[in-house]
Structure formats: C-alpha cells, structure tokens
Enzyme design. Structure first.
Site, PDB file in Angstrom:
ATOM      1  N   ALA A 208       0.898   3.768  11.422  1.00 40.49           N
ATOM      2  CA  ALA A 208       0.378   5.135  11.572  1.00 40.49           C
ATOM      3  C   ALA A 208      -0.961   5.293  10.864  1.00 40.49           C
ATOM      4  O   ALA A 208      -1.644   6.294  11.027  1.00 40.49           O
ATOM      5  CB  ALA A 208       1.381   6.127  10.989  1.00 40.49           C
TER       6      ALA A 208
ATOM      7  N   THR B 166       0.814  -1.224   0.000  1.00 38.97           N
ATOM      8  CA  THR B 166       0.000   0.000   0.000  1.00 38.97           C
ATOM      9  C   THR B 166       0.844   1.269   0.000  1.00 38.97           C
ATOM     10  O   THR B 166       0.307   2.347  -0.250  1.00 38.97           O
ATOM     11  CB  THR B 166      -0.929   0.002   1.218  1.00 38.97           C
ATOM     12  OG1 THR B 166      -0.183  -0.517   2.318  1.00 38.97           O
ATOM     13  CG2 THR B 166      -2.163  -0.834   0.987  1.00 38.97           C
TER      14      THR B 166
HETATM   15  C1  G6P Z   1       1.395   4.870   7.090  1.00 37.81           C
HETATM   16  C2  G6P Z   1       1.955   5.158   5.719  1.00 37.81           C
HETATM   17  C3  G6P Z   1       1.897   6.637   5.413  1.00 37.81           C
HETATM   18  C4  G6P Z   1       0.495   7.168   5.643  1.00 37.81           C
HETATM   19  C5  G6P Z   1       0.096   6.944   7.105  1.00 37.81           C
HETATM   20  C6  G6P Z   1      -1.317   7.418   7.418  1.00 37.81           C
HETATM   21  O1  G6P Z   1       2.331   5.207   8.028  1.00 37.81           O
HETATM   22  O2  G6P Z   1       3.305   4.724   5.640  1.00 37.81           O
HETATM   23  O3  G6P Z   1       2.275   6.805   4.065  1.00 37.81           O
HETATM   24  O4  G6P Z   1       0.415   8.544   5.350  1.00 37.81           O
HETATM   25  O5  G6P Z   1       0.173   5.557   7.373  1.00 37.81           O
HETATM   26  O6  G6P Z   1      -2.231   6.616   6.726  1.00 37.81           O
HETATM   27  P1  G6P Z   1      -3.783   6.859   6.626  1.00 37.81           P
HETATM   28  O7  G6P Z   1      -4.286   5.602   5.957  1.00 37.81           O
HETATM   29  O8  G6P Z   1      -4.326   7.000   8.020  1.00 37.81           O
HETATM   30  O9  G6P Z   1      -3.999   8.077   5.832  1.00 37.81           O
END
Ligand code: G6P
Ligand code: MG
Length: 221
Positions: free
Chosen positions: A119, A21
C-alpha cells in the site's frame, strides 16, 4: 498437466515482511499523535498496518478525537511522510529482514515468479535502497491502486502483471488487512508474525528465515 494447486508466484507485502519499516511507520505516526497531544499504542497501530496513508491518518485522527479539513489532513500526512522518509533514508541492503535473500534466490532458481504488493507509495524507493529490484517480476505500490487492503486490488494487479491466476499465487503478509485482501482475491496466504495477531492465514511463520521451498510446497497438497 498443471496441478490446480501449483504455486507459480509469491507476492510479498513490503513493510514488515521484507524490511522492518512497519516500526518506522509506527514511530512516525506516534510522533504525529504526540504533536497533536495524544498517544498511539502498539495495539492501535496494529489496525493501521497495511492501510494506505490517508486512511491511516483518518484512523489516527479518530483515535485522538481530532477533526481536520482536507487541507489540514494533507499537511499532517506530509509531515508524517517527511519524518518517515527521514527514518528510512539511510536504509541499506543489510537491513533486509533475515532470510529474505535466501528465499528470493530459491524462488528464482525454481522459476517461481516474485512480486511486491504494498500500500506504500514509498515502496519503489525502499526496493531501490535495499537492492531487490532484480528479483521482481512485478512491483505494485500505493500509487497504482485505488482501493486499499482488505480490497484485493493490489494483489490482483500484481498477479495480472505476472500473468498468473490468483489461485496459483501465495501472499506473504504481516497485517490482518493484507491477509484479508489476499483471501478476498482467492489467493493462499502466509502470515508473517504471530498467531495472536493474524487470523485465518493458511500458514503462520515468524519471519522469512522460517520458510523454504519445501515448506512452501506443503500448501500445494
Ligand atoms: C503500508 C504500511 C502502512 C502504511 C502504508 C502507506 O501498507 O503497512 O503502515 O501506512 O503502507 O505507506 P506510505 O509510505 O505510502 O505512507
Ligand atoms: Mg506490512
């Protein structure tokens, strides 16, 4: 007597470690940048990996030299998240990265606990879609933390929920911010990706198809 280096739990980042992803996040951020009239390079995107949604948006707006108030930012983040959710909506178990299931099975057989520390607020949806919930002893996602990586909160919470001391945990991460977070929490680290991008991990592997219990246990020595 337990060995002080004994590995009792593995904590996995999700995006870019369990599923691909990371690429869909990049696609959606790039699309937002393009709509706003600029581009996002893979190098710029690298720094956004592992960082929470709003912090990532702030980084993106800084790259494009764009100012936005709180309301506009919320709109932009929702727009990106809508596209991202579209990209991942058809995700199936066969989109797990190579080696994931074999390794999770091996850990389960050896009674090593397993957690996800991500995250992303979309983590529970993805876990459901790729059907790995049955392996997990803890799932800490972006909605359960207040401080993003490189703060260690997400991994410390996962360890706490499993009842394992940080020193007995190994974290798998594809983002430098995540390697730093794990190290800040006193955990050992395995970088998933390339040595050029990830610094100071205890071991680097190209993917989970390149790890097994025997190799993992070399970190105990
Ligand atoms: C992960 C990914 C980031 C992303 C973050 C928040 O850490 O590596 O690229 O921005 O999650 O994801 P979300 O699905 O909550 O927007
Ligand atoms: Mg990641």
């Amino acid at each position: 007597m337990s060995n002080t280096n004994e590995i009792q739990a593995c904590i996995f980042d999700l995006d870019g470690v369990i599923v691909d992803t990371a690429n869909s996040h990049y696609k959606a951020w790039k699309r937002l940048a393009n709509e706003l009239g600029f581009d996002l390079t893979p190098e710029q995107n690298e720094k956004m990996k592992g960082i929470g949604r709003m912090e990532s948006l702030d980084m993106l707006l800084e790259i494009g030299n764009i100012e936005a108030d709180k309301k506009e930012k919320k709109k932009l983040a929702d727009l990106k998240n809508g596209w991202y959710r579209d990209y991942i909506s058809e995700m199936q178990p066969d989109e797990l990265l190579p080696g994931v299931i074999d390794f999770l099975e091996e850990l389960t057989e050896e009674n090593i606990l397993i957690a996800i520390g991500s995250a992303s607020r979309n983590a529970p949806t993805i876990v459901r879609q790729v059907q790995i919930g049955r392996y997990l002893d803890a799932l800490i996602d972006g909605s359960k933390v207040t401080k993003g990586k490189p703060h260690p909160e997400v991994f410390l919470k996962a360890a706490e929920e499993m009842g394992v001391e940080p020193a007995h945990c190994v974290v798998f991460e594809d983002a430098q911010a995540g390697i730093d977070a794990a190290r800040n929490g006193g955990m050992r680290t395995i970088g998933v990706g390339s040595q050029q991008v990830l610094h100071n991990a205890d071991m680097i592997i190209p993917g989970l198809n390149e790890i097994n219990l025997e190799k993992l246990r070399t970190l105990e020595k």
